[in-house]
Design a protein around this motif. Structure first.
Motif, PDB file in Angstrom:
ATOM      1  N   GLY A 211       4.100  -7.237-107.303  1.00  0.00           N
ATOM      2  CA  GLY A 211       3.870  -8.436-108.085  1.00  0.00           C
ATOM      3  C   GLY A 211       5.094  -9.074-108.692  1.00  0.00           C
ATOM      4  O   GLY A 211       4.952 -10.004-109.489  1.00  0.00           O
ATOM      5  N   VAL A 212       6.307  -8.608-108.356  1.00  0.00           N
ATOM      6  CA  VAL A 212       7.504  -9.276-108.867  1.00  0.00           C
ATOM      7  C   VAL A 212       7.788 -10.501-107.999  1.00  0.00           C
ATOM      8  O   VAL A 212       7.314 -10.621-106.866  1.00  0.00           O
ATOM      9  CB  VAL A 212       8.712  -8.322-108.875  1.00  0.00           C
ATOM     10  CG1 VAL A 212       8.465  -7.168-109.821  1.00  0.00           C
ATOM     11  CG2 VAL A 212       9.024  -7.811-107.471  1.00  0.00           C
ATOM     12  N   ASN A 213       8.578 -11.423-108.519  1.00  0.00           N
ATOM     13  CA  ASN A 213       8.877 -12.650-107.784  1.00  0.00           C
ATOM     14  C   ASN A 213      10.343 -12.759-107.393  1.00  0.00           C
ATOM     15  O   ASN A 213      10.832 -13.841-107.077  1.00  0.00           O
ATOM     16  CB  ASN A 213       8.477 -13.883-108.607  1.00  0.00           C
ATOM     17  CG  ASN A 213       9.132 -13.899-109.975  1.00  0.00           C
ATOM     18  OD1 ASN A 213      10.017 -13.100-110.262  1.00  0.00           O
ATOM     19  ND2 ASN A 213       8.670 -14.795-110.832  1.00  0.00           N
ATOM     20  N   ALA A 214      11.059 -11.632-107.429  1.00  0.00           N
ATOM     21  CA  ALA A 214      12.457 -11.597-107.001  1.00  0.00           C
ATOM     22  C   ALA A 214      12.806 -10.157-106.662  1.00  0.00           C
ATOM     23  O   ALA A 214      12.198  -9.214-107.166  1.00  0.00           O
ATOM     24  CB  ALA A 214      13.381 -12.135-108.087  1.00  0.00           C
ATOM     25  N   GLY A 215      13.799  -9.991-105.812  1.00  0.00           N
ATOM     26  CA  GLY A 215      14.204  -8.660-105.386  1.00  0.00           C
ATOM     27  C   GLY A 215      14.178  -8.549-103.878  1.00  0.00           C
ATOM     28  O   GLY A 215      13.553  -9.350-103.179  1.00  0.00           O
ATOM     29  N   LEU A 216      14.849  -7.555-103.354  1.00  0.00           N
ATOM     30  CA  LEU A 216      14.955  -7.402-101.900  1.00  0.00           C
ATOM     31  C   LEU A 216      13.609  -7.054-101.276  1.00  0.00           C
ATOM     32  O   LEU A 216      13.305  -7.498-100.164  1.00  0.00           O
ATOM     33  CB  LEU A 216      15.996  -6.322-101.583  1.00  0.00           C
ATOM     34  CG  LEU A 216      17.430  -6.678-102.017  1.00  0.00           C
ATOM     35  CD1 LEU A 216      18.354  -5.476-101.843  1.00  0.00           C
ATOM     36  CD2 LEU A 216      17.948  -7.878-101.227  1.00  0.00           C
ATOM     37  N   GLY A 217      12.799  -6.250-101.971  1.00  0.00           N
ATOM     38  CA  GLY A 217      11.465  -5.955-101.453  1.00  0.00           C
ATOM     39  C   GLY A 217      10.603  -7.193-101.401  1.00  0.00           C
ATOM     40  O   GLY A 217       9.876  -7.427-100.433  1.00  0.00           O
ATOM     41  N   TYR A 218      10.672  -8.007-102.450  1.00  0.00           N
ATOM     42  CA  TYR A 218       9.940  -9.276-102.464  1.00  0.00           C
ATOM     43  C   TYR A 218      10.429 -10.181-101.341  1.00  0.00           C
ATOM     44  O   TYR A 218       9.624 -10.854-100.679  1.00  0.00           O
ATOM     45  CB  TYR A 218      10.127  -9.961-103.810  1.00  0.00           C
ATOM     46  CG  TYR A 218       9.661 -11.402-103.826  1.00  0.00           C
ATOM     47  CD1 TYR A 218       8.324 -11.719-104.018  1.00  0.00           C
ATOM     48  CD2 TYR A 218      10.567 -12.447-103.623  1.00  0.00           C
ATOM     49  CE1 TYR A 218       7.892 -13.035-104.014  1.00  0.00           C
ATOM     50  CE2 TYR A 218      10.143 -13.767-103.620  1.00  0.00           C
ATOM     51  CZ  TYR A 218       8.810 -14.059-103.812  1.00  0.00           C
ATOM     52  OH  TYR A 218       8.379 -15.368-103.808  1.00  0.00           O
ATOM     53  N   PHE A 219      11.743 -10.214-101.112  1.00  0.00           N
ATOM     54  CA  PHE A 219      12.300 -11.086-100.084  1.00  0.00           C
ATOM     55  C   PHE A 219      11.821 -10.686 -98.689  1.00  0.00           C
ATOM     56  O   PHE A 219      11.571 -11.543 -97.836  1.00  0.00           O
ATOM     57  CB  PHE A 219      13.827 -11.047-100.152  1.00  0.00           C
ATOM     58  CG  PHE A 219      14.496 -12.043 -99.248  1.00  0.00           C
ATOM     59  CD1 PHE A 219      14.386 -13.397 -99.501  1.00  0.00           C
ATOM     60  CD2 PHE A 219      15.216 -11.628 -98.151  1.00  0.00           C
ATOM     61  CE1 PHE A 219      14.994 -14.328 -98.665  1.00  0.00           C
ATOM     62  CE2 PHE A 219      15.836 -12.536 -97.314  1.00  0.00           C
ATOM     63  CZ  PHE A 219      15.722 -13.898 -97.574  1.00  0.00           C
ATOM     64  N   ILE A 220      11.654  -9.390 -98.453  1.00  0.00           N
ATOM     65  CA  ILE A 220      11.129  -8.941 -97.157  1.00  0.00           C
ATOM     66  C   ILE A 220       9.707  -9.444 -96.955  1.00  0.00           C
ATOM     67  O   ILE A 220       9.349  -9.920 -95.865  1.00  0.00           O
ATOM     68  CB  ILE A 220      11.199  -7.404 -97.061  1.00  0.00           C
ATOM     69  CG1 ILE A 220      12.644  -6.963 -96.821  1.00  0.00           C
ATOM     70  CG2 ILE A 220      10.301  -6.878 -95.940  1.00  0.00           C
ATOM     71  CD1 ILE A 220      12.815  -5.480 -96.663  1.00  0.00           C
ATOM     72  N   LEU A 221       8.873  -9.335 -97.988  1.00  0.00           N
ATOM     73  CA  LEU A 221       7.515  -9.868 -97.880  1.00  0.00           C
ATOM     74  C   LEU A 221       7.532 -11.374 -97.650  1.00  0.00           C
ATOM     75  O   LEU A 221       6.736 -11.909 -96.864  1.00  0.00           O
ATOM     76  CB  LEU A 221       6.727  -9.552 -99.153  1.00  0.00           C
ATOM     77  CG  LEU A 221       6.224  -8.127 -99.343  1.00  0.00           C
ATOM     78  CD1 LEU A 221       5.447  -8.025-100.644  1.00  0.00           C
ATOM     79  CD2 LEU A 221       5.364  -7.683 -98.169  1.00  0.00           C
ATOM     80  N   ASP A 225       5.957 -13.430 -94.485  1.00  0.00           N
ATOM     81  CA  ASP A 225       4.950 -14.479 -94.630  1.00  0.00           C
ATOM     82  C   ASP A 225       5.410 -15.791 -94.002  1.00  0.00           C
ATOM     83  O   ASP A 225       4.587 -16.566 -93.506  1.00  0.00           O
ATOM     84  CB  ASP A 225       4.626 -14.688 -96.112  1.00  0.00           C
ATOM     85  CG  ASP A 225       3.958 -13.471 -96.742  1.00  0.00           C
ATOM     86  OD1 ASP A 225       3.404 -12.655 -95.992  1.00  0.00           O
ATOM     87  OD2 ASP A 225       4.009 -13.349 -97.990  1.00  0.00           O
ATOM     88  N   ARG A 226       6.718 -16.060 -94.050  1.00  0.00           N
ATOM     89  CA  ARG A 226       7.258 -17.283 -93.435  1.00  0.00           C
ATOM     90  C   ARG A 226       7.541 -17.108 -91.949  1.00  0.00           C
ATOM     91  O   ARG A 226       7.974 -18.033 -91.284  1.00  0.00           O
ATOM     92  CB  ARG A 226       8.549 -17.692 -94.147  1.00  0.00           C
ATOM     93  CG  ARG A 226       8.359 -18.154 -95.569  1.00  0.00           C
ATOM     94  CD  ARG A 226       9.635 -18.721 -96.168  1.00  0.00           C
ATOM     95  NE  ARG A 226      10.628 -17.699 -96.490  1.00  0.00           N
ATOM     96  CZ  ARG A 226      11.764 -17.518 -95.836  1.00  0.00           C
ATOM     97  NH1 ARG A 226      12.065 -18.290 -94.787  1.00  0.00           N
ATOM     98  NH2 ARG A 226      12.619 -16.579 -96.194  1.00  0.00           N
ATOM     99  N   MET A 227       7.301 -15.886 -91.446  1.00  0.00           N
ATOM    100  CA  MET A 227       7.584 -15.541 -90.053  1.00  0.00           C
ATOM    101  C   MET A 227       9.053 -15.800 -89.697  1.00  0.00           C
ATOM    102  O   MET A 227       9.390 -16.160 -88.588  1.00  0.00           O
ATOM    103  CB  MET A 227       6.651 -16.285 -89.091  1.00  0.00           C
ATOM    104  CG  MET A 227       5.202 -15.858 -89.209  1.00  0.00           C
ATOM    105  SD  MET A 227       4.102 -16.587 -87.978  1.00  0.00           S
ATOM    106  CE  MET A 227       4.077 -18.290 -88.544  1.00  0.00           C
ATOM    107  N   ALA A 228       9.934 -15.611 -90.694  1.00  0.00           N
ATOM    108  CA  ALA A 228      11.376 -15.736 -90.476  1.00  0.00           C
ATOM    109  C   ALA A 228      11.910 -14.348 -90.130  1.00  0.00           C
ATOM    110  O   ALA A 228      12.539 -13.663 -90.955  1.00  0.00           O
ATOM    111  CB  ALA A 228      12.055 -16.294 -91.722  1.00  0.00           C
ATOM    112  N   TYR A 229      11.666 -13.923 -88.894  1.00  0.00           N
ATOM    113  CA  TYR A 229      11.934 -12.541 -88.530  1.00  0.00           C
ATOM    114  C   TYR A 229      13.428 -12.234 -88.435  1.00  0.00           C
ATOM    115  O   TYR A 229      13.845 -11.093 -88.643  1.00  0.00           O
ATOM    116  CB  TYR A 229      11.238 -12.220 -87.212  1.00  0.00           C
ATOM    117  CG  TYR A 229       9.730 -12.362 -87.313  1.00  0.00           C
ATOM    118  CD1 TYR A 229       9.001 -11.519 -88.145  1.00  0.00           C
ATOM    119  CD2 TYR A 229       9.048 -13.340 -86.599  1.00  0.00           C
ATOM    120  CE1 TYR A 229       7.619 -11.644 -88.261  1.00  0.00           C
ATOM    121  CE2 TYR A 229       7.671 -13.478 -86.709  1.00  0.00           C
ATOM    122  CZ  TYR A 229       6.968 -12.631 -87.541  1.00  0.00           C
ATOM    123  OH  TYR A 229       5.607 -12.768 -87.655  1.00  0.00           O
TER     124      TYR A 229
END
Length: 260
Positions: A211-221, A225-229
């Motif tokens: 539930g955080v909105n910043a961080g490397l784990g958040y960025f992977i999610l 979601d953006r399908m920016a593989y």
């Protein structure tokens, strides 16, 4: 002349760099082969190719998003490690110096150490809510046990004659702690910190999906979601590079302190 013989014939400093570089190039070659050889018929596999990842890494490095996410992750790592030190060092000192406390707690500590920090995720969310608190809790829980055990090991390794000599010279308990115990356990503590950082880095990414909105784990999610593989794979490699840098710094500190 074989490649290994050529590398061994180089000066020590160059060879020290050449061997790891060859290993990295081999890993990239195997990655390329897996994508374009074994996975050549898969459109999904092609999105994770080294070429696309490299371009994505250049684009991310030139922007600020990945650095802001990395800063958020490092702040959580710092807070979690600080909490683990504040808890782990006193517990380690007690476990190493007080036989009764060690007998009372050793089994409990070993039992808790073997519980995966990630298994506490549901409880952490239910009790602490979503956001920063459960992430820092999971990081601190992962980091505290290597610190406790290594500090306790350092205490047990102290030659009792040092403490006897300090006492005979008139040193009080505080002086013995600061001038004898702390220097004696410093190398063990740095080893515990290095192990703790390794565990933290494993826990960090899944913990940052709480539930955080910043961080490397958040960025992977977010990249998923953006399908920016390409960005997703670039972030995975960036996590590895950042973790390697943290481990290198702690290893360097340990070498400097121990004189290795």
């Amino acid at each position: 002349m074989p490649v290994s013989s050529r590398l061994n014939s180089l000066p020590a400093t160059i060879a020290h760099v050449a061997w790891p570089l060859c290993g990295l190039l081999l890993a990239v070659a195997l990655w390329w082969l897996a994508i374009h050889g074994l996975g050549r018929d898969s459109l999904m596999a092609a999105r994770f190719s080294p070429e696309r990842t490299w371009l994505a890494m250049l684009e991310l490095a030139s922007g600020q998003d990945i650095w802001l996410h990395a800063l958020a992750s490092l702040q959580r790592v710092g807070f979690g490690l600080l909490i683990a030190l504040l808890i782990g060092v006193p517990l380690g000192l007690l476990a190493g110096s007080c036989a009764t406390f060690n007998r009372l707690t050793s089994t409990t500590f070993q039992f808790l150490r073997m519980i995966s920090p990630l298994s506490w995720m549901p409880l952490a969310v239910m009790t602490l809510g979503v956001g920063e608190a459960p992430v820092v809790f999971l990081i601190a829980f992962a980091a505290v046990w290597p610190i406790v055990l290594n500090v306790a090991s350092g205490i047990k390794a102290i030659d009792p004659l040092w403490l006897t000599l300090a006492a005979s010279l008139g040193a009080n308990a505080g002086e013995r702690l600061w001038h004898v115990t702390v220097p004696a356990i410093a190398a063990h503590l740095l080893t515990g910190i290095r192990l703790a950082i390794g565990l933290i880095w494993v826990v960090l990414v899944p913990a940052e999906m709480l539930g955080v909105n910043a961080g490397l784990g958040y960025f992977i999610l977010d990249t998923r979601d953006r399908m920016a593989y390409g960005e997703l794979m670039a972030c995975v490699l960036f996590i590895g590079l950042l973790g390697f840098a943290l481990d290198w710094l702690t290893r360097l500190a340990h070498q400097r302190w121990s004189g290795a």
